[in-house]
Scaffold this active site. Structure first.
Site, PDB file in Angstrom:
ATOM      1  CG  HIS A 262      -2.045   0.948   1.128  1.00  0.00           C
ATOM      2  ND1 HIS A 262      -1.943   2.293   1.382  1.00  0.00           N
ATOM      3  CD2 HIS A 262      -3.317   0.726   0.729  1.00  0.00           C
ATOM      4  CE1 HIS A 262      -3.118   2.852   1.179  1.00  0.00           C
ATOM      5  NE2 HIS A 262      -3.977   1.933   0.778  1.00  0.00           N
TER       6      HIS A 262
ATOM      7  CG  ASP B 171      -8.391  -4.153  -3.090  1.00  0.00           C
ATOM      8  OD1 ASP B 171      -7.593  -3.270  -3.439  1.00  0.00           O
ATOM      9  OD2 ASP B 171      -9.633  -3.967  -3.003  1.00  0.00           O
TER      10      ASP B 171
HETATM   11  C1  SDX Z   1      -6.160   0.156  -3.072  1.00  0.00           C
HETATM   12  O1  SDX Z   1      -4.354   4.693  -2.071  1.00  0.00           O
HETATM   13  C2  SDX Z   1      -5.275   4.052  -1.465  1.00  0.00           C
HETATM   14  O2  SDX Z   1      -5.647   4.349  -0.362  1.00  0.00           O
HETATM   15  C3  SDX Z   1      -5.810   2.848  -2.247  1.00  0.00           C
HETATM   16  C4  SDX Z   1      -6.856   2.001  -1.491  1.00  0.00           C
HETATM   17  C5  SDX Z   1      -8.144   2.770  -1.237  1.00  0.00           C
HETATM   18  O3  SDX Z   1      -8.872   2.408  -0.299  1.00  0.00           O
HETATM   19  O4  SDX Z   1      -8.467   3.683  -2.050  1.00  0.00           O
HETATM   20  O5  SDX Z   1      -6.325   1.552  -0.271  1.00  0.00           O
HETATM   21  C6  SDX Z   1      -7.290   0.790  -2.332  1.00  0.00           C
HETATM   22  O6  SDX Z   1      -5.915   0.517  -4.205  1.00  0.00           O
HETATM   23  C7  SDX Z   1      -5.284  -0.851  -2.356  1.00  0.00           C
HETATM   24  C8  SDX Z   1      -4.078  -1.346  -3.233  1.00  0.00           C
HETATM   25  C9  SDX Z   1      -4.592  -2.423  -4.207  1.00  0.00           C
HETATM   26  N1  SDX Z   1      -3.534  -2.768  -5.162  1.00  0.00           N
HETATM   27  C10 SDX Z   1      -2.882  -3.969  -5.068  1.00  0.00           C
HETATM   28  O7  SDX Z   1      -3.056  -4.799  -4.159  1.00  0.00           O
HETATM   29  C11 SDX Z   1      -1.886  -4.215  -6.207  1.00  0.00           C
HETATM   30  C12 SDX Z   1      -0.594  -4.828  -5.636  1.00  0.00           C
HETATM   31  N2  SDX Z   1       0.081  -3.755  -4.856  1.00  0.00           N
HETATM   32  C13 SDX Z   1       1.096  -3.001  -5.522  1.00  0.00           C
HETATM   33  O8  SDX Z   1       0.994  -2.867  -6.904  1.00  0.00           O
HETATM   34  C14 SDX Z   1       1.578  -1.781  -4.738  1.00  0.00           C
HETATM   35  O9  SDX Z   1       1.843  -2.212  -3.468  1.00  0.00           O
HETATM   36  C15 SDX Z   1       0.694  -0.544  -4.675  1.00  0.00           C
HETATM   37  C16 SDX Z   1       0.262  -0.102  -6.013  1.00  0.00           C
HETATM   38  C17 SDX Z   1      -0.500  -0.798  -3.813  1.00  0.00           C
HETATM   39  C18 SDX Z   1       1.529   0.571  -4.015  1.00  0.00           C
HETATM   40  O10 SDX Z   1       2.551   0.870  -4.894  1.00  0.00           O
HETATM   41  P1  SDX Z   1       3.685   1.961  -4.549  1.00  0.00           P
HETATM   42  O11 SDX Z   1       3.373   2.679  -3.284  1.00  0.00           O
HETATM   43  O12 SDX Z   1       3.900   2.777  -5.786  1.00  0.00           O
HETATM   44  O13 SDX Z   1       4.943   1.106  -4.208  1.00  0.00           O
HETATM   45  P2  SDX Z   1       5.936   0.532  -5.295  1.00  0.00           P
HETATM   46  O14 SDX Z   1       5.184  -0.068  -6.456  1.00  0.00           O
HETATM   47  O15 SDX Z   1       6.968   1.565  -5.574  1.00  0.00           O
HETATM   48  O16 SDX Z   1       6.602  -0.695  -4.473  1.00  0.00           O
HETATM   49  C19 SDX Z   1       7.684  -0.473  -3.556  1.00  0.00           C
HETATM   50  C20 SDX Z   1       8.473  -1.768  -3.586  1.00  0.00           C
HETATM   51  C21 SDX Z   1       8.931  -2.161  -4.993  1.00  0.00           C
HETATM   52  O17 SDX Z   1      10.077  -2.986  -4.861  1.00  0.00           O
HETATM   53  P3  SDX Z   1      11.568  -2.257  -5.036  1.00  0.00           P
HETATM   54  O18 SDX Z   1      11.520  -1.505  -6.359  1.00  0.00           O
HETATM   55  O19 SDX Z   1      11.703  -1.340  -3.833  1.00  0.00           O
HETATM   56  O20 SDX Z   1      12.524  -3.410  -5.033  1.00  0.00           O
HETATM   57  O21 SDX Z   1       7.641  -2.859  -3.123  1.00  0.00           O
HETATM   58  C22 SDX Z   1       7.461  -3.791  -4.196  1.00  0.00           C
HETATM   59  C23 SDX Z   1       7.813  -3.057  -5.484  1.00  0.00           C
HETATM   60  O22 SDX Z   1       8.260  -3.983  -6.472  1.00  0.00           O
HETATM   61  N3  SDX Z   1       6.041  -4.179  -4.163  1.00  0.00           N
HETATM   62  C24 SDX Z   1       5.597  -5.401  -4.389  1.00  0.00           C
HETATM   63  C25 SDX Z   1       4.200  -5.318  -4.211  1.00  0.00           C
HETATM   64  N4  SDX Z   1       3.858  -4.069  -3.896  1.00  0.00           N
HETATM   65  C26 SDX Z   1       5.004  -3.359  -3.878  1.00  0.00           C
HETATM   66  N5  SDX Z   1       6.230  -6.552  -4.722  1.00  0.00           N
HETATM   67  C27 SDX Z   1       5.446  -7.643  -4.868  1.00  0.00           C
HETATM   68  N6  SDX Z   1       4.096  -7.667  -4.706  1.00  0.00           N
HETATM   69  C28 SDX Z   1       3.447  -6.515  -4.394  1.00  0.00           C
HETATM   70  N7  SDX Z   1       2.120  -6.527  -4.236  1.00  0.00           N
END
Ligand code: SDX
Length: 428
Positions: A307, A364
């Protein structure tokens, strides 16, 4: 705490005001930065940028705290109901008996949609994703109600528009589902409460033959509360941005539906179930999928994990996980996918990759398991998220409008070509 910050640049020093928030949060004000220094700030994805001041929702990502107008989500989920929480988000205070009766009564009076809406639904291929239909049909409501909610509209007309959206979004969602099943539409039964009426429109064959299980009504009401708002998330920011151009509320909400549809945002609840089903079909080896999620060369992500704000447990995920166990036990459902989800959570929370990045289950991760138990198909999961988030979007739009915020228009850092003369490079 100081109320000033200084920026030194090109042998000059600029003073920036620090604004304190209610809960100890602070913001450095860069309103005059470009005018004073010629500098803009750069922050891809707005990870460090506040777009507005708001009194609606507070999140402490490190402590896993979520407050709606100051009330902890845990208390609202346990003691309130979705329409009362909707009133709270939109109007800022819990309603009195009279206010609640007026609010829910008016919403009940607006549940019908124009018969022509059926022509929209009939025009779509049967395999159309319901979020695409919702986005289009909600925007089209602006054609049926000329007194749209825009700046020239009176507060009374704005309130009616809000009630229309709260009521009609549920009817349109249910009819979109019925259309996808090839079933006849079920009309609203205004003697029923909001959630029971939605369920009978979804699963009833006629308006008077469906009596929803109170367990399911309670579970769905709680899910809607938990999704109702989440401060400046992608879709709420979209609603504020689109609304800042002074377009009508229907169009701004339609834009929010579009943003929520994305798999990184609200679309994740559908992706989670599909991911869990794939893991089950592949033999249930959760460790293999944990490794895939960690592999930078593998596009696979652990959907429902991570998140932007929560760097601890998403408090909503905790409540939904508890509700999962209760609802499935009460309904006598044994869903193997729930066991896989719990194994996945356990494995991830003990893996250094997820621990270092503070990746926890988000809202989710477990929600789809309850939707499934209720009988809601996977493709409708994000529509359910949108139904829950609607009062939050409305509250954010209303606050933006009442604050008189300017049209949103970010700046950029240009990396393209400098000036160059036109030379035709096509062969004559
Ligand atoms: C919602 O904003 C809100 O409040 C949203 C929400 C709401 O109520 O409105 O809470 C609802 O959208 C919840 C999120 C649902 N999405 C997912 O579950 C999709 C999977 N999650 C990711 O795609 C990610 O965690 C996000 C999109 C939720 C957050 O992305 P960020 O903050 O841009 O973080 P990032 O992508 O830069 O990740 C940071 C690191 C990275 O690794 P490094 O580059 O540091 O090595 O964490 C890793 C990412 O690769 N990472 C994951 C991951 N999420 C982040 N690796 C594997 N699996 C994951 N799910």
């Amino acid at each position: 705490m100081s109320n000033k910050a200084t920026l030194s640049y090109n042998e000059k020093t600029y003073e920036l005001n620090i604004h304190p928030g209610t809960m100890g949060d602070e913001a450095v004000d860069i309103t005059n930065l470009m005018g004073d220094s010629g500098l803009i700030t750069l922050d891809s994805g707005y990870k460090n940028t506040g777009s507005t001041k708001s009194k609606i929702t507070f999140i402490d990502g490190d402590k896993g705290i979520l407050l709606y107008r100051g009330y902890p989500i845990e208390q609202l989920a346990e003691k309130s109901n979705f329409l009362e929480v909707s009133y709270l988000l939109i109007h800022g205070e819990l309603p009195t008996d009279v206010q609640m009766a007026e609010f829910s009564g008016s919403i009940s009076n607006h549940t019908l949609v124009h018969e022509n809406v059926k022509k929209f639904l009939d025009a779509y291929p049967s395999n159309t994703h319901p979020m695409g239909v919702m986005m289009a049909v909600i925007c089209s409501l602006s054609s049926f109600y000329p007194n749209n909610a825009n700046p020239k509209t009176s507060p009374e007309e704005v309130e009616v528009t809000i009630h229309r959206l709260m009521a009609k979004m549920a009817t349109i969602a249910a009819w979109t589902f019925k259309k996808s099943m090839g079933h006849p539409y079920n009309y609203p039964n205004n003697k029923l409460g909001y959630v029971s009426n939605f369920l009978q429109m979804m699963f009833g064959l006629r308006t008077d033959d469906y009596h929803p299980d109170p367990i399911i009504v309670d579970a769905l009401d709680k899910l809607l509360i938990l999704h109702a708002d989440h401060e400046q998330n992608c879709s709420a920011s979209t609603v504020r941005m689109v609304g800042s151009s002074h377009v009508n509320l229907y169009a701004a909400i339609a834009a929010g539906i579009g943003a929520l549809w994305g798999p990184l945002h609200g679309g994740a609840n559908q992706e989670v179930i599909e991911m869990l089903e794939n893991i089950k079909a592949a033999g249930g080896d959760v460790k293999k999928f944990i490794e895939k999620a960690k592999d930078k060369n593998d596009p696979f992500r652990l959907m429902g994990f991570g998140h932007r704000v929560y760097k601890n447990f998403d408090p909503r995920a905790k409540i939904i996980k508890q509700s999962c166990d209760q609802v499935l036990a009460k309904l006598g459902i044994n869903d193997p996918v729930l066991d896989i989800a719990k194994q996945l959570e356990e494995a991830a929370l003990n893996d250094p990759y997820f621990i270092e990045r503070k990746l926890y289950p988000n809202v989710d991760f477990y929600s789809g398991i309850i939707y499934r138990a209720i009988g809601i198909p996977t493709e409708m999961f994000t529509v359910m998220f949108a139904l829950g988030r609607l009062p939050g979007w409305i509250a954010q739009w209303k606050e933006m409008r009442e604050m008189g915020e300017p049209i949103g228009r970010p700046r950029q850092l240009y990396l393209g070509n400098g000036p160059r003369d036109y030379i035709n490079i096509q062969k004559r």
